[in-house]
Design an enzyme around this catalytic site. Structure first.
Site, PDB file in Angstrom:
ATOM      1  CB  THR A  63       1.336  -9.594  -5.361  1.00 15.80           C
ATOM      2  OG1 THR A  63       2.665  -9.390  -4.917  1.00 15.80           O
ATOM      3  CG2 THR A  63       1.198  -9.229  -6.817  1.00 15.80           C
ATOM      4  CE  LYS A  67       1.326  -9.700  -0.644  1.00 15.34           C
ATOM      5  NZ  LYS A  67       2.392 -10.566  -0.131  1.00 15.34           N
ATOM      6  N   GLY A 127      15.835  -7.021   7.937  1.00 16.55           N
ATOM      7  CA  GLY A 127      14.782  -6.326   7.200  1.00 16.55           C
ATOM      8  C   GLY A 127      13.553  -6.178   8.083  1.00 16.55           C
ATOM      9  N   GLY A 130       7.061  -5.686   4.987  1.00 16.82           N
ATOM     10  CA  GLY A 130       5.840  -6.476   5.098  1.00 16.82           C
ATOM     11  C   GLY A 130       6.117  -7.949   5.388  1.00 16.82           C
TER      12      GLY A 130
END
Ligand code: NAP
Length: 287
Positions: A63, A67, A127, A130
């Site tokens: 996490t 990543k 947004g 990622g």
């Protein structure tokens, strides 16, 4: 003595739900498997990889903030991880570390579970981090008709739009996140997804104005990637307006269970395990 070893790495990692997901899986599948949590800060990946190889780890979840950085330490990368340019699962195959991504498929499963169709849908994403990037590529690959990406920083939305276009030939519309632009896209939206932290526990900011929810179609799904709180202000407002809602817990649990399927390659009932984990999570919140 444990036959298998799993772990999760990241930083900060204190509030991770990974142990809840994977230890429930391990227990239900009666596996002899240890599960450990490692606070691995940026720059510390190399030493974790050495440790993981030395102890013949079965696999580990990855996490924030690793990543992307993890790519350089892998022996091979699955096609989806390459597509999303993000690895959240590493499996040890005969000493070689192979990277996978299960985040976007976790989200796709959570949509499928509630009968939501991506094909020909108009999708609005708030947004452009990622999570937006992986979801936009997956949604475009699954033949969404149109994707709108609204972000504070318009350049980041444009960069994701360019990347999605290169990978899927669908060009998402990138816009500034503003009340005016939300009002513009809301009437055409079939799936509305919040990938910003607005409304998250511990974050002071929230949506200032949620009146746009009342301009969504009655059939629109309102989805928030946040799961703490279980229902954000956005989801409560949508629910009060009789719209379908989806929080981020199902995505989180499914991405974890897809990782377990990769590690062990055994058959299990995803929906049943997901609901057992969800119940444990809710019970924990009520205690
Ligand atoms: P990220 O890469 O940090 O991106 C966050 C995005 O939110 C950025 O585009 C940022 O805009 C925007 N943002 C941040 N604060 C904002 C504010 N006050 N007002 C408006 N926009 C704001 O994070 P991520 O990895 O994409 O994750 C996004 C969210 O999804 C987080 O809440 C995360 O917990 C959640 N998530 C859930 C799951 C799950 O399994 N349920 C999985 C992944 C992520 P700028 O670009 O303008 O800074």
């Amino acid at each position: 003595m444990s036959e298998y070893r799993l772990a999760v790495i990241g930083s900060p990692i204190t509030h991770t739900l990974s142990p809840l997901i994977h230890t429930t899986f391990i227990e239900k599948m009666k596996l002899k498997c240890e599960y450990s949590v490692h606070d691995v800060k940026k720059g510390e990946l190399e030493s974790f990889i050495k440790y993981a190889k030395d102890c013949s780890i079965t696999g580990f979840n990855v996490t924030m903030p690793h990543k992307q950085d993890i790519f350089q330490f892998l022996d091979d990368v699955d096609s989806k991880a390459l597509l999303y340019n993000s690895v959240n699962t590493v499996k040890n195959v005969n000493g070689k570390f192979i990277g996978y991504n299960t985040d976007a498929d976790g989200y796709k499963m959570s949509l499928t579970e509630i009968g939501e169709c991506i094909e020909n849908s108009v999708i609005t994403i708030l947004g452009a981090g990622g999570a937006c990037s992986a979801l936009a590529i997956m949604l475009a690959s699954e033949k969404a008709e149109k994707i709108n990406i609204l972000n504070r920083n318009t350049e980041k939305a444009k960069a994701i739009s360019d990347d999605v276009f290169i990978k899927t030939h669908l060009k998402p519309i990138a816009m500034k996140l503003s009340k005016e632009n939300i009002k513009k896209v809301v009437p055409e939206t079939d799936i509305f997804i919040n990938t910003t932290p607005l409304g998250m526990e511990g974050i002071p900011e929230n949506f200032e104005d949620l009146s746009f929810v009342y301009n969504l179609k009655k059939t629109t799904l309102v989805s928030d990637l946040i799961y703490n709180p279980f229902r954000t202000k956005l989801l409560k407002t949508a629910e009060n307006n009789n719209l379908k809602i989806l929080n981020g817990l199902n995505m989180l649990i499914y991405q974890g269970l897809i990782s377990d399927k990769i590690y062990f390659d055994i058959d299990f009932d995803f929906v049943l395990l997901k609901s057992i984990i969800e119940d444990k999570y809710v019970q924990g919140k009520l205690c």
